[in-house]
Design an enzyme around this catalytic site. Structure first.
Site: not given
Ligand code: SF4
Ligand code: NAP
Length: 675
Positions: A165, A167, A215, A253, A340
Site C-alpha cells: 500500500e 507504506y 503483506r 494509497h 461511507q
Molecule cells: Fe464500509 Fe459498511 Fe459501506 Fe462496507 S457497507 S464499505 S463496511 S460502510
C-alpha cells in the site's frame, strides 16, 4: 454438505491450524485510540464468535515516527502489552485467533517527524520525510522487531508486517521513492534488503511457533513501481526469511486507480494473486472486493489463493462465516463497499462503523436486546430507515407492520441500484427483504396509509422519505424537463445531449447512468481494467497499461451544473468522491459552476453567472434532468400530530438535507433498540 468446501476447509500451518480460509483483513477502526480497551476487545471478540479463522488488527505503529498519525496506537512497551492482552484474551476465550499488524507508514505518516528511504514527499501528505541514515534504518528495523516481540508477549497468535500500500517497506522497494546509493538502495537486491531483514529478525525474535504474515504489494499501480519478477523474487525471499503466510496488497494509497470502491468489480484482483500461486511454498491470501461466501468460494476453487481476506464485510456482518456454515448466506448483511461509514470516517477523524451495520465498533453501546414488553409497531416507508427499524424491532420481539405505497421494498435504494457501479445495492435490498420476511414483519405494499389507519398501534414510525425539491426554473414544465426519478426509476427517454441541474450525489449518479447505455464496467472486469488502465504486471511494470486509461466513448454529452462556485463533487465521500469526478472527467462531462438558471425554452437551458447575471449562455440540451436536492415528505407525520398521535419521524422525512442511507439506517436501528 456445504456449498463452500474450499472456504470452510481448515488450513494447517504446521504449528497451528486455522479453522477455515477466511482472514479478517486489517482495518483501522479508531477504537484503540478511544482508550477503551474493553470496547476494542468486544469488537474483535464479536468477530471471533462469528467464526472467522484469523483476524488482523488495525495498523499499530512500532514507534512515533512510523505511526500513521500523531496519537495513533503503538506497541512500544509493557503498558501497551497490558492493554493488548485484554483483546487477545477475549478473542481466545471466543475461540478465535488474532495477529497484530505492524504498520510503519514511512512518508505516509501524517506528521513532521516522518522518515523514508529518500526525501521524496508523497502527493497525499503535506509533510516531506527525512532521509534515514544507516543508524536510523537500524532503529526502524529493531523497533518493528521489538513490536513483534511485544505482540507475542501480549498473547497475539502472530503479526502482520505491512509491506504494501505504499507504506515504509514499499517505499524502500521501488526507485520511485528510494533514491539511495548505499546498501539500502540501487539494485533490487539492495532495495529488498529492508523487508528481508525485518522478516528474518522478526522470526529470530519470536521463534518458530508464531504466525508472521507478510503483506506484499503485488501490483503497485504507481509509476516506477515493482516489476512482476521483483514481486516473485521478494515473495520467495520473504518465505526464506521466515514468513508463514503471504497476504496480497493492491495499489499504493497514492495510486489513481480505484481498488476497493463499490464500482470496482468483485474479486477484481484475485487474478494478480493467482500468478504467485506455485511460486512459493507457503499459503497465499488474496484480497479486495470479496464480499460474499459465493465469491470467496469461486476465488478459492479456481486456485487464485489458499485463503481470502475480507475486511469491510466483517464490519457489515460479524457472523459472516457462521452464517455461511449454517447455509444462510442470504442472511449475511452485505458490505456494499461504499466506504461511507468506514474509510470515510477514518479519514474524517471519526470512529469507524458501517452503513449497513451501525453496531460495528459500537458493540458495547448499541445493544439489541429482546424486549420484555412486546408492542405493536407501525412503520410507514420501506426505504433504508423504515427497513432497519422494522428489522431491529422484529428482532427484539415486537409485532411489526411495514407499509409502503410502492410495489417493492427499498425506497431510494431501488434507484441507487440502477446506477452503473452501484450494483451492490441490489444485494442490500435483497438482504433486507430476506430479513424482514424471516423475522415475520407484516409487509403491506401498494398501500397508501392515512393517519386513521395508524391509530391502533403502540408505536408509529414515519419513514416516508423525501420529495424532489422544486428548483422553480421558468420553463421546467416542458416535456423535455424530467426528474432523476423519471430517469432512474421510470427509465424515461433521454436525448443525446443532457443538462443535469444539481451536482450532488444524485446529479453525479444520474450523469454516470446517462453516460453508459445500460452497460456497467463493474460487471465486466476486462472493460473495467481497460477503462482505468490496469494491465498484467508481468507485461507492464507496476500493472499500469502504457496507453493509460482507455474509457469507452460516452453514450451522451452531459453538462453537470451547480450554482455553487466550488469544485464539483466536494460533498461526495472523502475516499470515493475522486473516483466519481475522475469517471465523469474521463467521459468528457462538462462541469459548469457558479450559474443562475434563467429559463428553459426551445433553444435549451439558459444560464448566467454570478450576482450580476453576466455572460448569458445557452446549454443546447435535448433533455434537462432536475437533480436539485430533496425536501422531507412529512404530510402523514403532520396529520398524525393533528390527531394527537406523536410519531417517531426518521430518515429523509426527518432531515432531507442529509438524506443518506447511512444516517437513515443508523437512526432506524437506534430508535428500534429503544422501544
Ligand atoms: Fe464500509 Fe459498511 Fe459501506 Fe462496507 S457497507 S464499505 S463496511 S460502510
Ligand atoms: P444534494 O447532495 O443536497 O444536492 C443537491 C444539488 O442540487 C446540489 O448540487 C445543489 O447545488 C442543487 N440545488 C439545491 N437547491 C437547488 C435549487 N433550488 N435549484 C437548483 N439547484 C439546487 O442532494 P442529492 O444530490 O439529491 O442527494 C441527496 C443525498 O443522497 C445526498 O445528501 C447524499 O447523501 C445521498 N447520495 C449520495 C451519493 C454519493 O455520495 N455518491 C449518491 C447519491 C445520493 P447548488 O445549490 O450549488 O446548485
Amino acid at each position: 454438505m456445504t456449498a463452500y468446501p474450499n472456504m470452510l476447509a481448515p488450513l494447517d500451518l504446521g504449528f497451528t491450524t486455522l479453522k477455515n480460509r477466511v482472514l479478517m483483513g486489517s482495518m483501522h477502526t479508531g477504537l484503540e485510540e478511544t482508550g477503551d480497551w474493553n470496547r476494542v476487545a468486544e469488537f474483535y471478540a464479536d468477530r471471533a464468535r462469528g467464526g472467522v479463522a484469523l483476524m488482523v488488527t488495525g495498523g499499530i505503529g512500532p514507534n512515533l515516527e512510523g505511526s500513521v498519525l500523531p496519537g495513533a496506537s503503538m506497541m512500544t512497551n509493557d503498558d501497551e502489552v497490558a492493554k493488548h492482552s485484554i483483546v487477545t484474551q477475549r478473542v481466545h476465550e471466543a475461540g478465535g485467533k488474532i495477529a497484530m499488524q505492524i504498520l510503519h507508514a514511512g512518508r505516509y505518516a501524517y506528521g513532521p517527524k516522518c522518515v523514508a528511504p529518500s526525501p521524496v514527499k508523497s502527493p497525499i501528505s503535506p509533510f516531506p520525510p527525512s532521509e534515514l541514515d544507516e543508524e536510523g534504518i537500524e532503529k526502524q528495523i529493531s523497533d518493528i522487531v521489538n513490536a513483534a516481540a511485544l505482540a507475542q508477549k501480549a498473547g497475539y497468535d502472530g503479526v502482520e508486517i505491512m509491506g504494501s500500500e505504499g507504506y515504509f517497506i514499499n517505499q524502500f522497494l521501488v526507485t520511485h521513492t528510494n533514491k539511495r546509493e548505499d546498501r539500502w538502495g540501487g539494485s533490487y537486491e539492495n532495495r529488498m534488503r529492508l523487508p528481508i531483514e525485518i522478516v528474518r529478525r522478526t522470526r529470530e525474535a519470536v521463534g518458530t511457533d508464531f504466525i508472521i504474515i507478510y503483506r506484499l504489494s503485488m501490483i503497485d499501480l504507481v509509476p516506477n513501481g515493482s516489476t512482476y519478477d521483483e514481486v516473485v523474487e521478494l515473495a520467495k525471499r520473504v518465505e526464506e526469511a521466515g514468513a508463514t503466510i503471504i497476504n496480497t496488497g493492491i495499489g499504493w494509497h497514492e495510486a489513481r486507480i480505484p481498488t476497493i470502491a463499490t464500482s470496482v468489480p468483485r474479486a477484481a484482483f484475485a487474478w494478480v494473486t493467482k500468478k504467485l500461486m506455485g511460486e512459493v511454498n507457503i499459503p497465499v491470501i488474496t484480497s479486495n472486493r470479496i464480499n460474499t461466501p459465493e465469491v470467496a468460494e469461486e476465488v478459492l476453487s479456481t486456485g487464485c489463493a489458499d485463503m481470502v481476506s475480507l475486511a469491510r464485510p466483517m464490519l457489515a456482518d460479524a457472523d459472516f462465516v457462521n452464517k455461511a456454515i449454517a447455509g444462510q448466506s442470504a442472511k449475511i448483511a452485505p458490505c456494499i463497499a461504499c466506504n461511507q461509514a468506514c474509510l470515510d470516517h477514518t479519514f474524517g477523524g471519526k470512529l469507524t462503523s458501517c452503513l449497513v451495520n451501525p453496531r460495528a465498533c459500537h458493540e458495547t453501546e448499541l445493544v439489541i436486546e429482546d424486549t420484555q414488553s412486546p408492542k405493536s409497531v407501525a412503520i410507514v416507508g420501506a426505504g433504508p430507515a423504515g427497513l432497519s427499524t422494522a428489522m431491529t424491532a422484529a428482532q427484539r420481539g415486537h409485532d411489526v407492520t411495514l407499509f409502503d405505497r410502492a410495489a417493492e421494498v427499498g425506497g431510494q435504494l431501488n434507484m441507487a441500484k440502477q446506477v452503473p457501479g452501484k450494483e451492490e445495492f441490489w444485494g442490500l435490498v435483497d438482504w433486507y427483504r430476506t430479513m424482514i420476511e424471516d423475522l415475520g414483519v407484516k409487509v403491506e405494499l401498494n398501500r397508501e396509509v392515512s393517519a386513521e389507519d395508524l391509530t391502533g398501534f403502540d408505536e408509529v414510525v414515519i419513514a416516508t422519505g423525501v420529495n424532489p425539491r422544486d428548483p422553480e426554473i421558468p420553463g421546467q414544465d416542458r416535456e423535455n424537463v424530467i426528474s432523476y426519478i423519471d430517469v432512474l426509476r421510470d427509465k424515461a427517454e433521454v436525448g443525446k445531449s443532457v443538462a443535469v441541474i444539481g451536482a450532488g450525489g444524485i446529479g453525479f449518479d444520474v450523469s454516470e447512468f446517462l453516460l453508459e447505455d445500460g452497460h456497467s464496467i463493474t460487471t465486466d472486469l476486462p472493460a473495467w481494467m481497460k477503462e482505468w488502465g490496469v494491465a498484467d504486471p508481468a507485461e507492464h511494470r507496476s500493472g499500469l497499461a502504457p496507453e493509460g486509461p482507455q474509457p469507452a466513448a460516452p453514450a451522451r454529452e452531459v453538462t453537470l451544473l451547480q450554482r455553487k462556485k466550488q469544485a464539483h463533487g466536494k460533498g461526495l465521500g472523502k475516499t470515493t468522491g475522486w473516483i466519481h469526478r475522475a469517471t465523469l472527467k474521463m467521459k468528457d462531462v462538462n462541469f459548469v459552476g457558479g450559474v443562475n438558471y434563467e429559463r428553459i425554452d426551445d433553444d435549451g437551458l439558459h444560464i448566467s453567472f454570478g450576482e450580476e447575471r453576466a455572460d448569458p449562455t445557452v446549454i443546447a440540451a435535448d433533455t434537462v434532468v432536475l437533480c436539485s436536492g430533496q425536501v422531507s415528505e412529512r404530510s402523514l407525520a403532520d396529520a398524525l400530530i393533528e390527531r394527537g398521535i406523536t410519531p417517531h419521524v426518521i430518515g429523509g422525512a426527518d432531515l432531507a438535507a442529509e438524506l443518506d442511507a447511512k444516517r437513515a439506517i443508523n437512526q432506524g436501528t437506534r430508535l428500534a433498540a429503544t422501544f
